[in-house]
Design a protein around this motif. Structure first.
Motif, PDB file in Angstrom:
ATOM      1  N   ALA A 125       0.852  -1.194   0.000  1.00 18.00           N
ATOM      2  CA  ALA A 125       0.000   0.000   0.000  1.00 18.00           C
ATOM      3  C   ALA A 125       0.885   1.241   0.000  1.00 18.00           C
ATOM      4  CB  ALA A 125      -0.923   0.006   1.214  1.00 18.00           C
ATOM      5  N   LEU A 126       0.571   2.183  -0.881  1.00 14.30           N
ATOM      6  CA  LEU A 126       1.376   3.391  -1.028  1.00 14.30           C
ATOM      7  C   LEU A 126       0.470   4.618  -1.056  1.00 14.30           C
ATOM      8  CD1 LEU A 126       4.051   4.908  -1.741  1.00 14.30           C
ATOM      9  CD2 LEU A 126       3.506   4.455  -4.150  1.00 14.30           C
ATOM     10  N   SER A 127       0.739   5.556  -0.167  1.00 12.22           N
ATOM     11  CA  SER A 127       0.056   6.850  -0.151  1.00 12.22           C
ATOM     12  C   SER A 127       1.042   7.907  -0.633  1.00 12.22           C
ATOM     13  CB  SER A 127      -0.420   7.181   1.267  1.00 12.22           C
ATOM     14  OG  SER A 127      -0.910   8.512   1.337  1.00 12.22           O
ATOM     15  N   LYS A 140       3.193  18.731   5.200  1.00 13.63           N
ATOM     16  CA  LYS A 140       3.083  17.526   4.387  1.00 13.63           C
ATOM     17  C   LYS A 140       1.763  16.804   4.628  1.00 13.63           C
ATOM     18  CE  LYS A 140       7.351  18.021   2.865  1.00 13.63           C
ATOM     19  NZ  LYS A 140       7.638  18.369   1.468  1.00 13.63           N
ATOM     20  N   GLU A 141       1.309  16.107   3.601  1.00 10.28           N
ATOM     21  CA  GLU A 141       0.027  15.412   3.683  1.00 10.28           C
ATOM     22  C   GLU A 141       0.074  14.150   4.523  1.00 10.28           C
ATOM     23  OE1 GLU A 141      -1.927  14.626   0.029  1.00 10.28           O
ATOM     24  OE2 GLU A 141      -1.840  16.698  -0.690  1.00 10.28           O
ATOM     25  N   ASP A 142       1.234  13.533   4.617  1.00  7.46           N
ATOM     26  CA  ASP A 142       1.276  12.189   5.213  1.00  7.46           C
ATOM     27  C   ASP A 142       0.847  12.173   6.678  1.00  7.46           C
ATOM     28  OD1 ASP A 142       3.967  13.464   5.632  1.00  7.46           O
ATOM     29  OD2 ASP A 142       4.311  11.638   6.786  1.00  7.46           O
ATOM     30  N   GLN A 143       1.105  13.259   7.414  1.00  5.86           N
ATOM     31  CA  GLN A 143       0.721  13.260   8.822  1.00  5.86           C
ATOM     32  C   GLN A 143      -0.793  13.162   8.993  1.00  5.86           C
ATOM     33  OE1 GLN A 143       2.925  12.988  11.309  1.00  5.86           O
ATOM     34  NE2 GLN A 143       4.458  12.875   9.686  1.00  5.86           N
ATOM     35  N   THR A 144      -1.521  13.868   8.136  1.00  4.97           N
ATOM     36  CA  THR A 144      -2.979  13.787   8.193  1.00  4.97           C
ATOM     37  C   THR A 144      -3.469  12.415   7.753  1.00  4.97           C
ATOM     38  OG1 THR A 144      -3.102  16.152   7.691  1.00  4.97           O
ATOM     39  CG2 THR A 144      -5.122  14.873   7.444  1.00  4.97           C
ATOM     40  N   VAL A 145      -2.899  11.908   6.654  1.00 11.62           N
ATOM     41  CA  VAL A 145      -3.323  10.595   6.150  1.00 11.62           C
ATOM     42  C   VAL A 145      -3.049   9.517   7.195  1.00 11.62           C
ATOM     43  CG1 VAL A 145      -2.966   8.853   4.366  1.00 11.62           C
ATOM     44  CG2 VAL A 145      -2.977  11.270   3.747  1.00 11.62           C
ATOM     45  N   ARG A 146      -1.894   9.567   7.841  1.00 12.14           N
ATOM     46  CA  ARG A 146      -1.576   8.581   8.886  1.00 12.14           C
ATOM     47  C   ARG A 146      -2.628   8.605   9.996  1.00 12.14           C
ATOM     48  NH1 ARG A 146       4.104   6.997   8.741  1.00 12.14           N
ATOM     49  NH2 ARG A 146       5.230   8.287   7.229  1.00 12.14           N
ATOM     50  N   ALA A 147      -3.020   9.809  10.404  1.00 11.19           N
ATOM     51  CA  ALA A 147      -3.983   9.931  11.496  1.00 11.19           C
ATOM     52  C   ALA A 147      -5.355   9.403  11.086  1.00 11.19           C
ATOM     53  CB  ALA A 147      -4.094  11.392  11.934  1.00 11.19           C
ATOM     54  N   VAL A 148      -5.778   9.712   9.859  1.00 10.42           N
ATOM     55  CA  VAL A 148      -7.088   9.241   9.393  1.00 10.42           C
ATOM     56  C   VAL A 148      -7.083   7.728   9.233  1.00 10.42           C
ATOM     57  CG1 VAL A 148      -8.752   9.336   7.505  1.00 10.42           C
ATOM     58  CG2 VAL A 148      -7.615  11.422   8.248  1.00 10.42           C
ATOM     59  N   ARG A 158       1.662  -0.460   7.945  1.00 12.19           N
ATOM     60  CA  ARG A 158       1.054  -1.176   6.813  1.00 12.19           C
ATOM     61  C   ARG A 158       1.209  -0.410   5.507  1.00 12.19           C
ATOM     62  NH1 ARG A 158      -0.329  -3.369   3.055  1.00 12.19           N
ATOM     63  NH2 ARG A 158      -2.201  -4.576   2.554  1.00 12.19           N
ATOM     64  N   VAL A 159       1.418   0.902   5.568  1.00 13.51           N
ATOM     65  CA  VAL A 159       1.398   1.760   4.387  1.00 13.51           C
ATOM     66  C   VAL A 159       2.755   2.435   4.191  1.00 13.51           C
ATOM     67  CG1 VAL A 159       0.294   3.777   3.318  1.00 13.51           C
ATOM     68  CG2 VAL A 159      -1.075   2.173   4.683  1.00 13.51           C
TER      69      VAL A 159
END
Length: 264
Positions: A125-127, A140-148, A158-159
């Motif tokens: 899985a790749l974000s 950066k977007e990844d901090q929000t995506v990680r939290a969601v 996993r990602v």
């Protein structure tokens, strides 16, 4: 960096919503001089008529519908080797300010990605997504995506996260370097339906075939006009659709897509 900055600045000037505002402002300014009053009235009338057409007719949906209908959702194969989610579904600035993960109108990307990751535990899985804004590149977007994703029950390990891209081309290019897809692997691409033609064209150009999984539909299949409860939507839809059409043209001229209007 220069091309990225120019694209952001030029789009700020030519997107339909901003153009209408500029016409209205020009009309107000020119009305202060008698000799320009007739031109001011014309500019104001053009802006008012354009706004009425966008808000009260299916114009925005008609512009967006060919993009959203270009790639019907493909049937998922039994074997899925990887799942990619393109950036652009979160609000890093709001997240940082409020301390709570914030999604935008493309939130379906994250929901669909989480669902696919759960249903295909063997797949990588790749974000993708760093910062798509001209300023505040540190957000950066990844901090929000990680939290969601954590709220959705997806463990952080996993990602894989790509955190340096600023646009769709870099999403795919930098993501490819991280994922290192092998020939014959089956990767599902999750992004907004409006965004899918340009995205698929980019991945094809990079030699990375993907299975489209469009989400975040914003038009009805018959492009029917908005109902009163949706009258705040058409202008934003038109802006996004026009940006995609311009993106398709500019990316093809730059050699970043395999065709002018990629299709199945």
């Amino acid at each position: 960096m220069l091309s990225f900055a120019l694209s952001k600045l030029l789009w700020g000037l030519v997107n339909p919503g901003n153009l209408m505002v500029l016409l209205l402002l020009a009309g107000l300014v020119l009305r202060r001089r008698d000799r320009w009053r007739r031109l001011a009235d014309r500019l104001t009338a053009v802006a008012a008529v354009a706004l009425a057409l966008v808000m009260l007719t299916p114009l925005a949906a008609l512009v967006a519908l060919p993009l959203e209908s270009r790639f019907p959702r493909a049937e998922e194969p039994e074997r899925v080797d990887g799942i990619i989610m393109l950036g652009g579904a979160v609000n890093p600035t709001i997240t940082a300010d409020r301390g709570d993960p914030s999604l935008n109108d493309a939130a379906e990307r994250v929901l669909a990605f989480a669902d696919l990751v759960r249903r295909h535990p063997q797949a990588r899985a790749l974000s993708t997504g760093g910062s798509g804004v001209l300023l505040r590149q540190g957000m950066k977007e990844d901090q929000t995506v990680r939290a969601v994703l954590a709220q959705a029950g997806i463990p952080d390990g996993r990602v894989l996260y790509e955190t340096e891209s600023r646009n769709t081309w870099e999403n795919a290019l930098f993501g490819q370097a991280i994922a290192a897809p092998k020939p014959g692997e089956r990767w599902i691409l999750v992004t907004s339906a409006l965004h899918m033609p340009r995205s698929v064209g980019i991945f094809r150009q990079l030699g990375w075939p993907v299975i489209p999984h469009p989400v975040d539909y914003r038009t009805r299949s018959d492009a029917s006009p908005p109902v009163p409860a949706e009258l705040d939507r058409p202008l934003a839809l038109l802006d996004d659709a026009v940006r995609e059409w311009i993106g398709l043209l500019s990316y093809h001229l730059m050699g970043r897509t395999d065709r002018l209007f990629p299709g199945p």
